[in-house]
Design an enzyme around this catalytic site. Structure first.
Site, PDB file in Angstrom:
ATOM      1  N   ARG A   1      16.952  28.401  -9.142  1.00 27.35           N
ATOM      2  CA  ARG A   1      17.953  28.612  -8.317  1.00 27.35           C
ATOM      3  C   ARG A   1      18.898  29.527  -8.790  1.00 27.35           C
ATOM      4  O   ARG A   1      18.961  30.929  -8.588  1.00 27.35           O
ATOM      5  CB  ARG A   1      18.651  27.607  -7.664  1.00 27.35           C
ATOM      6  CG  ARG A   1      19.432  27.859  -6.309  1.00 27.35           C
ATOM      7  CD  ARG A   1      20.673  28.151  -6.798  1.00 27.35           C
ATOM      8  NE  ARG A   1      21.321  27.208  -7.661  1.00 27.35           N
ATOM      9  CZ  ARG A   1      22.605  27.932  -8.021  1.00 27.35           C
ATOM     10  NH1 ARG A   1      23.142  28.952  -8.174  1.00 27.35           N
ATOM     11  NH2 ARG A   1      23.212  26.982  -9.148  1.00 27.35           N
ATOM     12  N   ASP A   2      19.429  29.187 -10.105  1.00 30.83           N
ATOM     13  CA  ASP A   2      20.459  30.174 -10.768  1.00 30.83           C
ATOM     14  C   ASP A   2      19.757  31.237 -11.424  1.00 30.83           C
ATOM     15  O   ASP A   2      20.110  32.295 -11.482  1.00 30.83           O
ATOM     16  CB  ASP A   2      21.246  29.236 -11.675  1.00 30.83           C
ATOM     17  CG  ASP A   2      22.688  29.525 -11.856  1.00 30.83           C
ATOM     18  OD1 ASP A   2      22.912  31.165 -11.819  1.00 30.83           O
ATOM     19  OD2 ASP A   2      23.597  28.662 -12.049  1.00 30.83           O
TER      20      ASP A   2
ATOM     21  N   HIS B   1      19.333  34.721  -9.833  1.00 34.30           N
ATOM     22  CA  HIS B   1      20.169  35.670 -10.018  1.00 34.30           C
ATOM     23  C   HIS B   1      19.670  36.773 -11.077  1.00 34.30           C
ATOM     24  O   HIS B   1      19.964  38.027 -11.031  1.00 34.30           O
ATOM     25  CB  HIS B   1      21.661  35.216 -10.704  1.00 34.30           C
ATOM     26  CG  HIS B   1      22.507  34.492  -9.546  1.00 34.30           C
ATOM     27  ND1 HIS B   1      23.006  35.312  -8.469  1.00 34.30           N
ATOM     28  CD2 HIS B   1      22.810  33.333  -9.484  1.00 34.30           C
ATOM     29  CE1 HIS B   1      23.590  34.597  -7.718  1.00 34.30           C
ATOM     30  NE2 HIS B   1      23.687  33.253  -8.497  1.00 34.30           N
TER      31      HIS B   1
ATOM     32  N   SER C   1      31.489  28.615 -13.253  1.00 36.40           N
ATOM     33  CA  SER C   1      30.603  29.576 -12.867  1.00 36.40           C
ATOM     34  C   SER C   1      30.608  30.825 -13.734  1.00 36.40           C
ATOM     35  O   SER C   1      29.762  31.657 -13.743  1.00 36.40           O
ATOM     36  CB  SER C   1      30.979  30.052 -11.138  1.00 36.40           C
ATOM     37  OG  SER C   1      30.921  28.958 -10.501  1.00 36.40           O
TER      38      SER C   1
ATOM     39  N   HIS D   1      27.852  27.537 -17.835  1.00 36.72           N
ATOM     40  CA  HIS D   1      27.322  28.860 -18.025  1.00 36.72           C
ATOM     41  C   HIS D   1      27.831  29.296 -19.389  1.00 36.72           C
ATOM     42  O   HIS D   1      28.913  28.807 -20.101  1.00 36.72           O
ATOM     43  CB  HIS D   1      27.717  29.727 -17.079  1.00 36.72           C
ATOM     44  CG  HIS D   1      27.221  29.974 -15.722  1.00 36.72           C
ATOM     45  ND1 HIS D   1      25.998  30.658 -15.805  1.00 36.72           N
ATOM     46  CD2 HIS D   1      27.161  29.076 -14.868  1.00 36.72           C
ATOM     47  CE1 HIS D   1      25.661  30.523 -14.452  1.00 36.72           C
ATOM     48  NE2 HIS D   1      26.346  29.772 -13.771  1.00 36.72           N
TER      49      HIS D   1
END
Lengths: 339, 348
Positions: free
Chosen positions: A12-13, A16, A167, A196
């Site tokens: 999912r991440d 990006h 984030s 992150h």
């Protein structure tokens, strides 16, 4: 020994990192491999969650449902999870079909001061008998008491866990410790951390969170995620085990799954580059990096300046159009100086 | 709502209102209920309708609510009755109350904590200003006999762990500096406002402090543990206990609730403050087990998902005053309440 639930947002991440061009085959192969490792939760979909595929934040290669069906077929033990930002995702158009496709957990996410917008989505998921988590994104932008207040709201809506999302990779250990201690003092549900790596604190902050009461930790294979990438899963797990936590994960099988990511996405594996560091320092969402780089080039300005400008304005995901505005302002100032 | 569900509620009323002479004061009177379409209001309507139908009370009910269309849609057997009239109005917009009203039950204000946390200012406004609006209108009623202000057991604040049951004379309060206290603080203010109207305008007024309930008309999507447990169980389980399984709660069945409220409406003196609820305390673990057994599904499991220590809160009233002054007791046990609730939710 304290049990830590590992949630894996690689698919999912990480979306990006490849401009949301994830394919069904890639989802199938990774899910099949990671499922064998014993990871508890696997998150799949567009980087901004279900229903987010758009010109503004990037069009997905595949439909959400196609990716979820591929994942479902290959996850025998792990729970299938989606990220869901109300506004991008609606109950009827996105959540209901996702649940019908076999999703077990819906993580309803919002900017860290706007928990109110998750109420209907969380309530709906719970009413259908599925698990709903609340996710507070860009958590570095709000003071601890505000975050606790927003988390309490999500708990009242029915969230079974509250995930704090760093984030921008901007958190430092002291704040993580204070925040999670306070959350655990005030909540009766699981608390989790999604880190992150912009300032190299991904694994470190996750450990601090666990030591302060977090019971769910996110980690991505090879950090595969937005910007500088996420907490590195294959490091997080053995470090937790060394510290006496249990994750229920087989390290070799985990490393096998990680190898697939290394090979498949070798040109897109995140690194902590100069821009990512600036992103972390300025507190701007890691997912802005590609856009900032492209637009800065177009306007012939220093992307690091753009990041700091955006940081001063407190931009959040969904405000990508402001990148153009700030790049334009900087270019105009440059011309003004030159003349 | 189906006819079997209506019959079940009627059966509940017949069991609890077995001594109708106790409520003779209500005969031929007119009662106004604010928030009358909610859980509490609906049960009061059901109870008075029962007294009218079976014991010929000829009591008129006027219901004030913000969404009477929904009431028509969901409870047409009540909304279409000749003895119930509806006023579609926000409690904040009340200026006049029909002149024939002699009893008022002010029950407006949602107990849903999702709303309290999302819209704290609106909650404060509705409770505090709404109470003033209603009581202002009451001052102009020529035949007013009594007003009940429905407050909340939350006005006591967090129940100290050393106190098993909290009584009406316990003086404490919520943490006033927290926005999460908006509902409880507004209810406290509602009681103070009531006291002022009693003193200044001689309005005969009683404050009731309800605790927790379980029964028909309570939506199982409400964010309270027992509702979630029932929802989990009906969906095939597992029943998930979020947080501390040792948390202590007690639950009253709504036919008892309605009986208590109408008893106090008839026989309570102005200035009375009374807890409404059950003093039989259960841990969430015990509640989940009772629900599990009630559904009788062998595959059902109970999971307590949190593996860190949390505070086990208590929220249980002392109801000795209700027993001693009005002879009020619980007629429906928790086990029976859960059985009937599950049956009511699933009966077709």
């Amino acid at each position: 020994m304290k049990k830590i639930i590992i949630s894996d947002p690689t698919l999912r991440d990480g979306s990006h990192a490849i401009n949301h061009q994830l394919t069904k085959e890639q989802v199938s192969k990774y899910c099949s491999a990671i499922d064998k490792s014993g990871v508890s939760i696997v998150e799949v979909g567009h980087g901004n969650g279900i229903g987010a595929s758009s010109i503004q934040v990037g069009l997905s290669k595949e439909f959400d449902i196609a990716l979820l069906e591929s994942a479902r077929e290959n996850l025998k033990e792990a729970k299938l999870c989606v990220h869901c930002i109300p506004g991008f995702a609606t109950i009827k158009k996105d959540i209901k079909p996702a649940l019908d496709a076999g999703v077990d957990i819906v993580r309803c996410a919002c900017h860290c001061t706007e928990a109110d917008i998750t109420r209907n989505h969380i309530s709906y998921v719970r009413e259908q008998g599925y698990q709903a988590y609340g996710v507070l994104m860009m958590a570095h932008m709000a003071p601890i008491d505000v975050l606790v207040g927003e988390a309490i709201k999500m708990e009242s809506y029915g969230a079974e866990a509250i995930i704090i999302m760093d984030s921008a990779g901007a958190f430092l250990p002291d704040k993580v410790q204070q925040l999670f201690t306070s959350l655990c003092d005030n909540l009766n549900v699981h608390v989790g951390y999604h880190g992150h790596n912009n300032l190299g604190m991904g694994v470190g902050n996750a450990i601090i969170a666990a030591n302060s009461g977090a019971t769910i930790l996110d980690g991505s294979a090879r950090c595969f995620g937005a910007g500088a990438g996420n907490t590195q899963l294959e490091i997080l797990v053995p470090v937790l085990e060394k510290l006496g936590y249990t994750t229920g994960i087989d390290l070799y099988k985990l490393l096998d799954a990680v190898d697939f990511i290394s090979e498949e996405f070798k040109s897109s594996i995140p690194t902590v580059n100069s821009l990512n560091i600036v992103s972390g320092l300025s507190g701007v969402f890691s997912g802005f990096t590609k856009h900032v780089l492209r637009i800065s080039k177009e306007y012939n300005v220093d992307p690091r300046d753009v990041f700091f400008r955006l940081g001063k304005r407190g931009v959040v995901a969904g405000q990508e159009d402001l990148i153009i505005e700030e790049a334009h302002n900087l270019s105009q100032e440059k011309i003004g100086k030159a003349t | 709502m189906n006819s079997k569900q209506i019959d079940m509620i009627r059966e509940d009323c017949s069991l609890v209102f077995s001594n109708p002479e106790k409520f003779e004061l209500l005969k031929n009177e007119s009662i106004l209920i604010t928030g009358g379409t909610g859980f509490m209001g609906s049960w009061l309507c059901e109870s008075i309708s029962y007294l009218n139908d079976v014991h010929n009370y000829r009591t008129k009910i006027t219901v004030v609510a913000r969404d009477t269309d929904k009431f028509y849609e969901e409870k047409p057997h009540l909304a279409k009755r000749d003895d119930i009239s509806l006023i579609n109005k926000d409690v904040l917009d009340i200026i006049e109350i029909p002149n024939n009203i002699s009893f008022v039950i002010h029950a407006a204000g949602t107990p849903d904590n999702r709303v309290h946390l999302s819209y704290p200012l609106e909650v404060i406004n509705t409770i505090a200003k709404g109470t003033m609006r209603v009581l202002d209108a009451c001052t102009r009623l020529p035949n007013l006999k009594k007003v009940i202000n429905i407050s909340s057991g939350l006005v006591y604040g967090a129940q100290p762990s050393e106190i098993e049951r909290i009584s009406e004379d316990f003086i404490s309060g919520p943490d006033s500096a927290k926005s999460t206290s908006a509902y409880a603080e507004a209810k406290r203010m509602g009681e103070t406002i009531s006291s002022v109207y009693m003193g200044q305008f001689r309005i005969p007024l009683i404050n009731l402090r309800p605790f927790a309930f379980i029964g028909p008309y309570q939506l199982i999507d409400k964010p309270w543990a027992i509702n979630n447990f029932i929802n989990d169980a009906i969906n095939g389980g597992p029943i998930k206990i979020l947080g501390n399984e040792k948390t202590i709660r007690s639950y009253m069945y709504p036919s008892d609730m309605a009986y208590w409220i109408l008893t106090v409406l008839c026989h309570g003196s102005s200035g009375l403050i009374l807890n409404i609820g059950s003093s039989e305390s259960y841990s969430l673990w015990e509640v989940a087990n009772i629900i599990n057994n009630s559904i009788s599904n062998e595959t059902l499991t109970i999971t307590s998902t949190l593996n860190r220590k949390t505070n086990n809160s208590i929220f249980v009233p002392d109801v000795e005053k209700a027993k001693n002054e009005f002879g009020l007791v619980l007629t429906v046990s928790l086990k029976k309440a859960i059985n009937r609730t599950c049956r009511w939710l699933t009966i077709r």
